[in-house]
Every structure is written in C-alpha cells, then in structure tokens.
Design an enzyme around this catalytic site. Sequence first.
Site, mmCIF file in Angstrom:
data_model
loop_
_atom_site.group_PDB
_atom_site.id
_atom_site.type_symbol
_atom_site.label_atom_id
_atom_site.label_comp_id
_atom_site.label_asym_id
_atom_site.label_seq_id
_atom_site.Cartn_x
_atom_site.Cartn_y
_atom_site.Cartn_z
ATOM 1 N N HIS A 1 0.847 -1.184 0.000
ATOM 2 C CA HIS A 1 0.000 0.000 0.000
ATOM 3 C C HIS A 1 0.886 1.239 0.000
ATOM 4 O O HIS A 1 1.201 1.793 1.058
ATOM 5 C CB HIS A 1 -0.932 -0.024 1.219
ATOM 6 C CG HIS A 1 -1.965 1.052 1.208
ATOM 7 N ND1 HIS A 1 -3.154 0.953 1.904
ATOM 8 C CD2 HIS A 1 -2.004 2.256 0.586
ATOM 9 C CE1 HIS A 1 -3.869 2.039 1.712
ATOM 10 N NE2 HIS A 1 -3.178 2.874 0.920
ATOM 11 N N HIS B 1 1.352 4.669 -2.740
ATOM 12 C CA HIS B 1 0.982 5.340 -3.998
ATOM 13 C C HIS B 1 2.250 5.992 -4.536
ATOM 14 O O HIS B 1 2.840 6.844 -3.852
ATOM 15 C CB HIS B 1 -0.079 6.409 -3.732
ATOM 16 C CG HIS B 1 -1.316 5.870 -3.066
ATOM 17 N ND1 HIS B 1 -2.474 5.600 -3.754
ATOM 18 C CD2 HIS B 1 -1.566 5.522 -1.770
ATOM 19 C CE1 HIS B 1 -3.385 5.119 -2.912
ATOM 20 N NE2 HIS B 1 -2.851 5.068 -1.698
ATOM 21 N N HIS C 1 -9.422 0.579 -1.488
ATOM 22 C CA HIS C 1 -9.384 1.297 -0.214
ATOM 23 C C HIS C 1 -10.779 1.203 0.412
ATOM 24 O O HIS C 1 -11.777 1.456 -0.278
ATOM 25 C CB HIS C 1 -9.060 2.776 -0.433
ATOM 26 C CG HIS C 1 -7.616 3.063 -0.688
ATOM 27 N ND1 HIS C 1 -6.896 2.445 -1.666
ATOM 28 C CD2 HIS C 1 -6.765 3.937 -0.080
ATOM 29 C CE1 HIS C 1 -5.650 2.911 -1.643
ATOM 30 N NE2 HIS C 1 -5.538 3.818 -0.689
ATOM 31 N N GLU D 1 -11.191 3.356 5.792
ATOM 32 C CA GLU D 1 -10.211 4.338 6.292
ATOM 33 C C GLU D 1 -11.018 5.449 6.959
ATOM 34 O O GLU D 1 -10.925 5.651 8.167
ATOM 35 C CB GLU D 1 -9.361 4.883 5.131
ATOM 36 C CG GLU D 1 -8.350 5.962 5.537
ATOM 37 C CD GLU D 1 -7.635 6.598 4.332
ATOM 38 O OE1 GLU D 1 -8.135 6.489 3.189
ATOM 39 O OE2 GLU D 1 -6.573 7.229 4.550
ATOM 40 N N ASP E 1 1.793 4.187 2.563
ATOM 41 C CA ASP E 1 0.717 4.941 1.894
ATOM 42 C C ASP E 1 1.272 6.059 1.001
ATOM 43 O O ASP E 1 1.384 5.884 -0.212
ATOM 44 C CB ASP E 1 -0.275 5.481 2.931
ATOM 45 C CG ASP E 1 -1.672 5.673 2.358
ATOM 46 O OD1 ASP E 1 -1.873 5.392 1.171
ATOM 47 O OD2 ASP E 1 -2.572 6.110 3.111
ATOM 48 N N ASP E 2 1.573 7.217 1.597
ATOM 49 C CA ASP E 2 2.094 8.363 0.833
ATOM 50 C C ASP E 2 3.268 8.937 1.617
ATOM 51 O O ASP E 2 3.158 10.005 2.238
ATOM 52 C CB ASP E 2 0.986 9.417 0.675
ATOM 53 C CG ASP E 2 -0.224 8.854 -0.056
ATOM 54 O OD1 ASP E 2 -0.162 8.739 -1.289
ATOM 55 O OD2 ASP E 2 -1.205 8.504 0.614
HETATM 56 N N1 HPA Z 1 -6.637 7.195 0.727
HETATM 57 C C1 HPA Z 1 -7.363 7.370 -0.370
HETATM 58 N N2 HPA Z 1 -6.825 7.764 -1.518
HETATM 59 C C2 HPA Z 1 -5.522 7.990 -1.575
HETATM 60 C C3 HPA Z 1 -4.723 7.832 -0.464
HETATM 61 C C4 HPA Z 1 -5.322 7.405 0.745
HETATM 62 O O1 HPA Z 1 -4.683 7.231 1.806
HETATM 63 N N3 HPA Z 1 -3.475 8.143 -0.856
HETATM 64 C C5 HPA Z 1 -3.510 8.460 -2.165
HETATM 65 N N4 HPA Z 1 -4.768 8.375 -2.603
HETATM 66 ZN ZN ZN Z 2 -3.765 4.699 0.132
#
Ligand code: HPA
Ligand code: ZN
Length: 355
Positions: free
Chosen positions: A23, A25, A211, A214, A292-293
Amino acid sequence: MAKYECNEHMENFLRELPKCEHHVHLEGTLEPSLLFNLAKRNNITLPSHFPPSVEACAVRYNNFADLQDFLDHYYIGMSVLITENDFYDLAMEYFKKAHSDGCLHSEVFFDPQGHVERGIHIDTVVEGFDRACKKANELFGTTNKLIMCLLRHLPAESGLKTIDDAHKHFESGVIHGMGLDSSEKPFPPHLFTECYKTLKDRFPQVGLTAHAGEEGDHTFVSNSLDLLTVSRIDHGVNSQHDEQLMTRLAQNQTMLSLCPLSNVKLQVVKDVSELPIDTFFNKNVPFSINSDDPAYFGGYILDNYRAVHTRFGFSTEQWRQIALNGINGSWCDEDRKTELRQLVHSIHNKYKDLI
Ligand code: HPA
Ligand code: ZN
C-alpha cells in the site's frame, strides 16, 4: 504514545526483516525536493495556495485536517510529472529507499486518471513506472508489481475508459492489479461494481483490491468484498467495529494493508497506539504495514514498522508472523514467496536469542 523501546538489536531486526509493501501510492512518494525540481524542469507554475518551498511543505504536510485536505495537495503535487523520465525518476527514488529499508517486494499503486486528465498519455506513465520496476529488480533484486487505481471521485464511466486505455498493459502483465482510491465516504464501493466486473471478465487472474474502512465505516469493507470481489482491503481499520466481518477476514485470511503513520497524519487516530493492530493480530486477521504516501506523511515502511513496535512491543516471533502474513497476501509467484519465507526464517533465527 510510545511505550516500548526499539533498542539497537530490535532496530536492526526490523530493518533486516524481509518486508513486503502493498500500500504505497507512487505519486505519494514525491518528495518536495523532487517536486520543486520537476516543476522547474517542466516549467510548471504551482498554484499560489500550494506551499512554496521544501520547508513550507514540511509544515503544511504536518497539518492535514483529513483525507480530502491531503488529496488536494497530492493532486497538485502530481501535476509536475510530465515525461516518461519523470515517472521513472519518481519510482526509482521510492525503490531505492524501500530497498534500504529492507523491503524486498513492493506492490505499488498509481493513479492514471490523475495524469490522463492533464493530457499525459497512459503509456507514458506506465512505461516510466515499468522501466523503474525492472531497473530496481536488476539493481537491488527486489520484486515489484504495478497496481492501477481508479479515482472514486470520478464517474464509473471514466473508470471503464481507463480500463480500456490500460488493456494492453493488463494483457502483457505489466499492470498486475486494480485498486480504488481517493475520497472515500461520498463514493461507496457499489458505484464501481461494473468497473471491477469488466476487468475481472477480461482478466480473471488479475489482483483486485480497494481502499475501504479508512474514513468509511465497516460496510465499505464488506461491500468491497461482496460487490467488487476484492481479495484484500487497503486500510480496513474500521473492520474492527463488526465482529462478523472480523471473523470473515480471519477465516478467509483476507489481508488488510494498514498504514499507521498515514492514519495519524490524516486524523483517523491521534496516535498509532489507538489502532487495533494488537486486536487484528490476536484475532488472526492478517495485515501488512505500509507507508501509503510517505513523502506527505513523513515516514517510509521502516518508520511505520518502528512506530508499530514502539506502541505494541511485538516479540520477534510475532514479527515473524506479521512478515509471513505479508508474504502470503502478496501477488508474487510461489517461488518468490518460498524464497521470501526462507529469508524471514533466517533473519528471525539470527535475532531471536539477541532480543
Ligand atoms: N486514501 C485514499 N486515496 C488515496 C490515499 C489514501 O490514503 N493516498 C492516495 N490516494
Ligand atoms: Zn492509500
């Protein structure tokens, strides 16, 4: 808050433990320094409300109000990516860092619609990322797979067109799977049933994920399983609120790709200790730990492992199980899984009597 120490042996163990990331991006690995370099290289003027320097990014990125606030920055950030080389450079930076963190297998997301809607051809994006996957394999011996995500704030028709645009890349195996990301709550899974069915009818072997859970509640998770037929769930933290769902995840060994530092930065929880990571472990719900990012949330995969360790104090035996669960939930072939499992056992043996 941090309750457990990460002593030198533990630090080395967590670094050397063979890790899989499911996970991340690629557009979320765009560090501010590269972002500003690419903006210059491509003559892109960023909007005046975007932080104007690396230092200003560090401050603003530490204060996201929620997922949408982050996404507003993320889409502006990715606007500096224009040429195939830009996509290659971005992914190479990530693969280098992941390798130095002891991540041996990465399944990486990208958002083609975020580029195509700016006039970038999907082949430019995919070819740049694919070249980086192959180069990382050659340089570091890591294995890497591309997962195309659909943006859920765009209509399903746009998703279907993206599936058509990407057809030859699924056919050749360069794109290995599909996910669903962007603003969650206003765009529930059922909106994308046809997109998932279309891709699965064309390519029955394709990996499917989404996803869910969250910011959305646990029904986003169960509906993703039922309607989108995904085999794993990205985030999924809100599964904790439905016992039946927890049992289902455990019985089917459906892996959640958790992102602890992301959850803190996007105000899902105040601290990693509030995440139900011990509950998932004790109830046999498999999970992996992911970044994640990382360029926006201030931590790569090892930072996330460390944050989990200092909150939950897992034993080396528990960490071995977490690493094995990540391998089981990966989409690499059986030979690679066997190789990774053997590496996990040997690192565990190396450290088990030291810690
Ligand atoms: N959630 C949803 N979309 C996303 C995320 C995330 O954490 N990161 C990049 N796009
Ligand atoms: Zn994500």
